[in-house]
Motif scaffolding. Structure first.
Motif, PDB file in Angstrom:
ATOM      1  N   ARG A   4      63.867 -23.168 -31.332  1.00  0.00           N
ATOM      2  CA  ARG A   4      63.974 -21.918 -30.572  1.00  0.00           C
ATOM      3  C   ARG A   4      63.803 -20.705 -31.491  1.00  0.00           C
ATOM      4  O   ARG A   4      63.160 -19.723 -31.120  1.00  0.00           O
ATOM      5  N   LEU A   8      60.833 -17.997 -31.565  1.00  0.00           N
ATOM      6  CA  LEU A   8      61.191 -16.578 -31.488  1.00  0.00           C
ATOM      7  C   LEU A   8      60.466 -15.779 -32.563  1.00  0.00           C
ATOM      8  O   LEU A   8      59.953 -14.684 -32.301  1.00  0.00           O
ATOM      9  N   LYS A  39      65.158  -6.147 -29.670  1.00  0.00           N
ATOM     10  CA  LYS A  39      65.350  -7.116 -28.588  1.00  0.00           C
ATOM     11  C   LYS A  39      65.343  -8.538 -29.131  1.00  0.00           C
ATOM     12  O   LYS A  39      66.143  -9.391 -28.715  1.00  0.00           O
ATOM     13  N   THR A  40      64.447  -8.789 -30.061  1.00  0.00           N
ATOM     14  CA  THR A  40      64.347 -10.122 -30.658  1.00  0.00           C
ATOM     15  C   THR A  40      65.607 -10.467 -31.440  1.00  0.00           C
ATOM     16  O   THR A  40      66.112 -11.587 -31.376  1.00  0.00           O
ATOM     17  N   GLU A  42      68.580  -9.344 -30.884  1.00  0.00           N
ATOM     18  CA  GLU A  42      69.653  -9.622 -29.919  1.00  0.00           C
ATOM     19  C   GLU A  42      69.575 -11.062 -29.435  1.00  0.00           C
ATOM     20  O   GLU A  42      70.587 -11.748 -29.289  1.00  0.00           O
ATOM     21  N   THR A  43      68.356 -11.518 -29.168  1.00  0.00           N
ATOM     22  CA  THR A  43      68.163 -12.910 -28.746  1.00  0.00           C
ATOM     23  C   THR A  43      68.555 -13.867 -29.859  1.00  0.00           C
ATOM     24  O   THR A  43      69.224 -14.882 -29.619  1.00  0.00           O
ATOM     25  N   GLY A  46      72.250 -14.127 -30.106  1.00  0.00           N
ATOM     26  CA  GLY A  46      72.785 -14.974 -29.044  1.00  0.00           C
ATOM     27  C   GLY A  46      72.652 -16.450 -29.369  1.00  0.00           C
ATOM     28  O   GLY A  46      73.566 -17.245 -29.103  1.00  0.00           O
ATOM     29  N   ILE A  47      71.530 -16.813 -29.970  1.00  0.00           N
ATOM     30  CA  ILE A  47      71.317 -18.216 -30.356  1.00  0.00           C
ATOM     31  C   ILE A  47      72.326 -18.635 -31.415  1.00  0.00           C
ATOM     32  O   ILE A  47      72.934 -19.712 -31.342  1.00  0.00           O
TER      33      ILE A  47
END
Length: 282
Positions: A4, A8, A39-40, A42-43, A46-47
């Motif tokens: 993931r 990303l 934004k990336t 933040e993702t 989260g991971i």
């Protein structure tokens, strides 16, 4: 790398490449790039919040090698944005002085972080357990104040420093290239060493445009930091050819029904055949 996270990073690079292709204005491109990177991140955060590292080595690798690939891009575009916005209006002498002062700032960071810079560049690992494990900071290491304000579930004491080093390399390259361009413009010299023969591009322009985009996408110039526009202008300069509206031509290439990279496919086939013919002659 976690699949993931790998995807990303690939998507981020693709989005930044697209912005580079579509937006000529430097400050606007930086603004859009920063939005995409935030934004990336933040993702990514989260991971990581949902990930439990199996070993210390795995955690160290993430914060030493993987996360800086993301954050260095944010630092680069943010710094570049500030440089562009503060660039003075004036002649070559004024702009050169400005760029040289920015290079001095980079050297100041290098001098202040010399010990860690040597550690990182030499590939050392003996302090990784202090530098790149969360909540393992050592106050005796003169930590930056920002570290205590960060989310320590997503930061270590030194992962930002690694990102800063990577970003500074790109900023230095950008500034040095700008200085070279100014000098070349002032001198009016096309080359210090002129070849005996003049090379003329005799294939269709669309083939050179296809090659232009392939070279830019692969990042073969300036460690991938060269803009598409700069590469296009360089090819036009070298071959004394006008590529015209190459962005529109690229859109037409993308809509080809059969082989969208016809010229590159032809190059590949021709080179492979030459190798095979040479092998047969041995």
């Amino acid at each position: 790398m976690n699949p993931r996270i790998n995807k990303l990073l690939t998507n981020l690079n693709d989005q930044l490449s697209f912005l580079d292709l579509e937006i000529d204005n430097e400050s606007t491109r930086c603004e859009h790039a920063i939005e995409v990177i935030l934004k990336t991140l933040e993702t990514l955060k989260g991971i990581i919040n949902k990930t439990k590292f199996k070993t210390n080595s795995e955690e160290i690798r993430f914060f030493k090698e993987i996360k800086p690939q993301f954050t260095s891009k944010l630092i680069f575009y943010n710094t570049l944005y500030k440089i562009v916005m503060k660039r003075p209006n004036g002649g070559a002498r004024i702009v050169k002085k400005y760029y040289n002062n920015e290079l001095i700032k980079l050297k100041a960071f290098f001098d202040n972080e010399l010990e860690f810079y040597k550690y990182y560049r030499s590939g050392s690992i003996y302090l990784d357990h202090k530098y790149f494990l969360r909540s393992k900071f050592d106050i005796k290491m003169s930590l930056d104040s920002y570290y205590f304000e960060t989310d320590r579930n997503f930061a270590t004491s030194h992962d930002f420093k690694v990102a800063k080093i990577l970003a500074n390399d790109l900023i230095q390259l950008h500034l040095e290239n700008q200085l070279i361009m100014i000098d070349n413009k002032d001198s009016g010299e096309k080359s210090q060493h002129k070849p005996n023969l003049k090379m003329i591009w005799t294939s269709p322009k669309v083939s050179l445009i296809e090659l232009l985009y392939a070279l830019h996408t692969e990042g073969v110039f300036n460690n991938g930091a060269a803009d598409l526009k700069d590469i296009a202008e360089y090819l036009e300069y070298v071959f004394e050819i006008n590529l015209g509206q190459y962005r529109r031509t690229f859109l037409e290439i993308r809509t080809r029904k059969s082989d969208r990279v016809k010229f590159l496919t032809s190059l590949n086939k021709s080179l492979l055949k030459r190798m095979e013919d040479t092998d047969e002659g041995i």
